[in-house]
Design an enzyme around this catalytic site. Structure first.
Site, PDB file in Angstrom:
ATOM      1  N   GLU A 164       4.207   4.017  14.236  1.00  0.00           N
ATOM      2  CA  GLU A 164       5.177   3.210  13.492  1.00  0.00           C
ATOM      3  C   GLU A 164       5.706   3.868  12.222  1.00  0.00           C
ATOM      4  OE1 GLU A 164       3.913  -0.859  12.992  1.00  0.00           O
ATOM      5  OE2 GLU A 164       3.982  -1.220  15.149  1.00  0.00           O
ATOM      6  N   GLU A 367       1.449  -1.265  21.891  1.00  0.00           N
ATOM      7  CA  GLU A 367       0.977  -2.498  21.246  1.00  0.00           C
ATOM      8  C   GLU A 367       1.864  -3.658  21.682  1.00  0.00           C
ATOM      9  OE1 GLU A 367       0.373  -2.501  16.941  1.00  0.00           O
ATOM     10  OE2 GLU A 367      -0.298  -0.415  17.025  1.00  0.00           O
TER      11      GLU A 367
END
Ligand code: BG6
Length: 467
Positions: A164, A367
């Site tokens: 991320e 995720e």
């Protein structure tokens, strides 16, 4: 026309995810150095990451449970400061030893390790010298990655460069990063961003050189962005946000260029990074093998007339806005989790389709999941039907996306086991396995299989045939 059967590929990577600092604990053991997370301030009322789920000491028990669940893959991150306590220089053998044992344990249970090289926990010693704003951090990361490929490359086939990167740039403070202190903090952020792109490119190149047959890709958080209405201004705002939140982070590794909306945003905000000669070539030459991405929700934005407040108070899934560029609004068609994140399984399919069409690379979900206040009931039971519902609906959409041509190679929900959330403590649980502790009472940290554990086990056993 013949109807296409809807099913998951035979070798589909059914997995689950964690990250080192959120699950391991043992924050100062066996020579581990400090990371920015260890020195950062924990929000009031929630635990720190010192013990977390104590996975460092209980990894064998945990891997046995993952195997019992039938996981084909386990996505975890390596703690940079276990390997290099100061981020660069001195290697800590004990750190190598731990991940060696973990990887061997996974392999012994036929679980494919999917390794994130760096998941938020930058070494504090590097941070003290400017962190990602300092070009030396690129070299430190490259050397760290080289070390991982050297020691683990014989057994690890899937590598993720940076978890991320987009959220680190947009919501770094919320995620425990140390804020930029320069006169122009935004320029510093986008400078850090550019350096991360370079570091990533170098790791991709190295991986291909050192580990033939291994695959490596970026792992941003991707949220399809809806315009609040069909008003052209809202659509423009959606394009704006999507360009700087999503595509910027994939256009660089895949196409080797800054997209024009992101570029003009950086000009407007006076934060264009300094790009040295040769930088863009390094980025262009490194080609990822797949795109890994984290998905929790979509985002909805409206045009902003210049009056909205700035983004810094949001988090990974809560969009505030940037004056004159976009403004986050609630989507009236979506329900929310107990923590205010919107739930959008159809948006998952839309995101998958968009990624496939834009980049035409295999996709790996690293995720996806539901954070909730789980309740441990009498007899060690956790009835997390809401989590099953969330996952079921997302897997259903993934299945349809595959039938529509999306090349999805795996699905690793967050999280394999309960762990400490980035900024909302252990009470915000995501796991298939309950860890018996509270924010400030460590209790016995015992592992308890939730209802979702048994449900996911069955999904994997029948390769998602029925959900
Ligand atoms: C992602 C991160 O942003 O979302 C994870 O990669 C994080 O580290 C997950 O835990 C869920 O977010 P949170 O804030 O609920 O822990």
């Amino acid at each position: 026309m013949e109807r296409k059967t809807i099913s998951f590929p035979k070798d589909f990577l059914w997995g689950a995810s964690t990250s080192a600092y959120q699950v391991e604990g043992a924050w100062n053991e066996d020579g581990k150095g400090l990371s920015v997370i260890d020195v950062g301030k924990t929000p009031e009322g929630v635990t720190d990451f010192k013990v977390a789920s104590d996975h460092y000491h209980r990894y064998k028990e945990d891997v046995a449970l993952f195997a019992e669940m039938g996981l084909k893959a386990y996505r975890f991150s390596i703690s940079w400061t276990r390997i290099f306590p100061e981020g660069a220089g001195r290697l800590n053998e004990k750190g190598i030893e731990f991940y060696d044992k973990l990887i061997n344990e996974l392999k012994a249970h036929n679980i494919e390790p999917i390794v994130t090289i760096y998941h938020f926990d930058l070494p504090y010693e590097l941070q003290k010298k400017g962190g990602w704003a300092n070009r030396e951090t690129i070299e430190a990361y490259e050397n760290y990655a080289r070390t991982l490929f050297k020691y683990f490359g014989d057994r690890v086939k899937y590598w993720l460069t940076i978890n991320e990167q987009n959220m680190v740039v947009m919501y770094g403070a919320v995620l425990g990063m140390i804020e930029a202190k320069s006169d122009n903090p935004k320029k510093e952020l986008y400078q850090q961003n550019h350096h991360m792109f370079l570091a990533q490119a170098k790791a991709i190149k190295l991986c291909h050189e050192m580990c033939p047959g291994a695959k490596i890709g970026p792992a941003p958080n991707i949220a399809y962005v809806y315009p609040a209405s069909s008003k052209p201004e809202d659509v423009l705002a959606a394009q704006n946000f999507s360009s700087i939140r999503n595509w910027l982070y994939l256009d660089l590794p895949v196409f080797g260029r800054y997209n024009s909306v992101a570029w003009s945003y950086m000009e407007r905000e006076n934060c264009v990074p300094d790009i040295e000669e040769g930088d863009m070539n390094i980025i262009k030459e490194a080609k990822p093998d797949f795109i890994a991405f984290n998905y929790y929700s979509t985002a909805t934005v409206a045009w902003d007339d210049g009056t909205s407040s700035s983004n810094s108070t949001g988090d990974q899934q809560i969009v505030i806005g940037e004056p004159g560029f976009y403004k986050g609004v609630a989507n009236p068609h979506l329900e929310k989790t107990q923590f205010g994140w919107e739930i959008d399984p159809l948006g998952f399919r839309i995101t998958l389709r968009e990624l496939h069409d834009r980049y035409n690379l295999p996709l790996l979900v690293t995720e996806n999941g539901l954070g909730a206040y789980d309740k441990l009931e009498e007899g060690d039971v956790v009835n997390d039907d809401y989590r099953i519902e969330y996952l079921r609906k997302h897997i259903e959409q993934a299945k349809i996306a595959i039938s529509e041509g999306v090349n999805l190679i795996g699905y690793c929900p967050w999280s394999a086991i309960d762990l400490v959330s980035t900024h909302q403590g252990i009470s915000k649980r995501y796991g298939f396995i309950y860890v018996n502790r509270d924010e400030f009472d460590l209790k016995d940290l015992r592992r308890i299989k939730k209802k979702s554990f048994y449900w996911y086990k069955n999904v994997i056993a029948i390769n998602g045939e029925e959900l």
